[in-house]
Design an enzyme around this catalytic site. Structure first.
Site, mmCIF file in Angstrom:
data_model
loop_
_atom_site.group_PDB
_atom_site.id
_atom_site.type_symbol
_atom_site.label_atom_id
_atom_site.label_comp_id
_atom_site.label_asym_id
_atom_site.label_seq_id
_atom_site.Cartn_x
_atom_site.Cartn_y
_atom_site.Cartn_z
ATOM 1 N N HIS A 172 -1.401 -16.642 21.348
ATOM 2 C CA HIS A 172 -2.752 -16.043 21.458
ATOM 3 C C HIS A 172 -2.719 -14.547 21.131
ATOM 4 O O HIS A 172 -3.565 -13.792 21.608
ATOM 5 C CB HIS A 172 -3.363 -16.240 22.860
ATOM 6 N N SER A 293 -4.855 6.477 0.378
ATOM 7 C CA SER A 293 -6.314 6.502 0.367
ATOM 8 C C SER A 293 -6.759 7.728 -0.420
ATOM 9 O O SER A 293 -6.124 8.781 -0.362
ATOM 10 C CB SER A 293 -6.820 6.589 1.808
ATOM 11 N N LYS A 299 -3.069 8.183 5.055
ATOM 12 C CA LYS A 299 -2.987 6.725 4.940
ATOM 13 C C LYS A 299 -1.837 6.220 4.060
ATOM 14 O O LYS A 299 -1.555 6.772 3.015
ATOM 15 C CB LYS A 299 -4.298 6.161 4.352
ATOM 16 N N GLU A 306 -1.956 -7.382 1.949
ATOM 17 C CA GLU A 306 -3.404 -7.625 1.997
ATOM 18 C C GLU A 306 -3.851 -8.441 0.787
ATOM 19 O O GLU A 306 -4.638 -9.381 0.898
ATOM 20 C CB GLU A 306 -4.170 -6.302 2.013
#
Ligand code: ARG
Length: 477
Positions: A172, A293, A299, A306
């Site tokens: 979980h 970024s 970043k 992804e």
């Protein structure tokens, strides 16, 4: 898209007699339809298979006395020239000739005359496309399996390095029990092994030769389908001509295998993305596989996992597309089936890319052992082991569960971990709970104790690593 206008100046619509099927037509094909109908953009990549299929077919026709030796010779050398032309970039596929099959056949006739026109005896584009696609996908499947095996080897090596690296295991997404990173990585080795198995099973089922089924019913010529099947490396000829030209199960199966593999990669991606976040800091992926970024200077984004996670969408989309395309098609060939190649080629190109990216990226992954260890040591990951210690002292498991639950409640309030409980706290919770039991708790003991096949203990991880090293080595032969 073939009809998007991206291919430059519109082409002349040829005289209908130039279409290999133009005999019964009086007026030319609508220009837009010509482009809309064409599949060269997608199927030109099967040129080598188309040529190999034609050569095998011509050789068989000759062996059966249907084609002369001179014609066979002309066909073979003409096809060899075309192969070289294509590979040297000297061949322009035209949409006026619809697909790879008619482009090559028509060029052959231009080159060698009547012998070229005899090649299509006893075959149809329907068995031709079924043969070419199987041949093409057979070799792409072999490459896919190799990519999977490579990724497995990379993971096995990492698992060996991290046989003792302790991290929290989750259920979980809540801290559950400590595990070893090696064990976690080997879970993916198992998944990828099933993926390779699915590809290999599908390969076996598709390795039957449809050539000679002709349009749908077979042919009136005395052909030898065993000869063409053997020449093209197929196990046997297919047994039913109607099935042969209308079966796209192999595309569905390969897309299903690709989808499952993409899902495995997607789950792995999700974990890497979480692990690389500032909240986890378990791993850092190499710069070469991340981007920054344009606005936030701090970043470093895990773009590769992804993108791999995202690619699963289009791969599954390909599976859904072929399933829906085939649903409700009457036997035998229907033009709808031309859409099969768009779906499978896109899925294969993308899955192969995903496997490559992962195989190249993972060896450079930095693992933050201390942070992983600290995360495993908090969040009461050792609670089950404390309950097990009570059970060993004769306490029934349900009572042990209750005692440890109370202990956790106490520790949350006191803001300490289980192993920091003192004797007074232990006996206040239950006389059967001893301070020795809590002091003995360590994440190292927890993982080492799960020392049976399938367990997370470093010793087991090493055994599994040895198993996979041997297993993968034999598969690489
Ligand atoms: N380009 C077609 C396809 O990919 C080849 C088969 C065409 N057959 C036909 N009868 N129109 O499906």
């Amino acid at each position: 898209m073939p009809y998007s206008g991206s291919r430059g100046p519109a082409q002349q619509v040829p005289d209908m007699s130039e279409k290999p099927w133009g005999g019964r037509f009086e007026s030319p094909t609508d220009k837009f339809v010509e482009a809309f109908n064409a599949s060269t953009d997608v199927d030109a990549r099967m040129y080598a298979e188309d040529i190999a299929g034609s050569k095998a077919h011509a050789a068989m026709l000759c062996a059966q006395g249907i084609l002369s030796a001179d014609d066979l010779h002309a066909i073979k050398s003409g096809l060899d020239e075309i192969l070289a032309d294509i590979e040297n970039g000297d061949f322009e596929f035209t949409i006026a000739l619809e697909d790879v099959h008619m482009n090559i056949e028509s060029r052959l006739t231009q080159k060698i005359g009547d012998a070229g026109k005899r090649l299509h005896t006893a075959r149809s584009r329907n068995d031709q496309v079924a043969t070419d696609t199987r041949l093409y996908l057979r070799s792409r499947t072999d490459t896919m399996i190799k990519r999977i095996r490579h990724l497995q080897s990379v993971l096995v090596e990492l698992a060996e390095t991290h046989a003792d690296t302790i991290m929290p295991g989750f259920t979980h997404l809540q801290t559950a029990q400590p595990v070893t990173l090696g064990h976690h990585l080997l879970a993916y080795v198992e998944m990828f092994d099933r993926d390779a198995g699915r590809f290999s099973d599908a390969r076996g089922r598709m390795n039957h030769c449809p050539l000679g089924s002709a349009a749908l019913a077979g042919t009136t010529f005395n052909i030898d389908r065993f000869q063409t099947a053997a020449a093209l490396g197929f196990e046997t000829p297919t047994r039913n001509s109607l099935d042969s030209v209308s079966d796209r199960d192999f595309i569905m199966e390969l897309l299903a295998a690709a989808s499952i593999s993409a899902i495995h990669l997607s789950r792995f991606s999700e974990e890497l993305i979480l692990w690389m976040s500032a909240q986890f800091r378990f791993v850092d992926l190499p710069d070469a596989f991340c981007t920054g970024s344009s606005i936030m200077p701090q970043k470093k984004n895990p773009d590769m996992p992804e993108l791999v996670r995202g690619k699963s969408g289009r791969i599954i989309g390909g599976l859904v597309a072929i399933l829906v395309t085939m649903k409700g098609l009457p036997l035998a060939y229907n033009k709808d089936m031309q859409e099969d190649k768009t779906a499978i080629f896109d899925a294969f190109d993308n899955l192969e890319g995903c496997l490559r990216v992962f195989g190249d990226m993972l060896p450079g992954m930095q693992v933050n052992r201390e942070i992983m260890h600290a995360a495993a040591s908090s969040g009461f990951a050792t609670a089950t082991d404390l309950a097990d210690a009570l059970v060993r002292a004769g306490v029934p498991f349900r009572d042990a569960h209750e005692i440890v639950g109370k202990s956790v409640g106490y520790c949350i309030k006191a803001d300490i971990e289980l192993h920091a409980m003192d004797a007074a706290a232990c006996s206040a919770i239950d006389a059967r709970l001893s301070v020795d039991m809590v002091r003995d708790l360590s994440v190292e003991t927890c993982v080492a104790a799960r020392n049976h096949i399938g367990g997370t203990a470093p010793e087991q991880v090493r055994k599994q690593v040895a198993f996979w090293q041997k297993n993968l080595e034999s598969k690489h032969d």
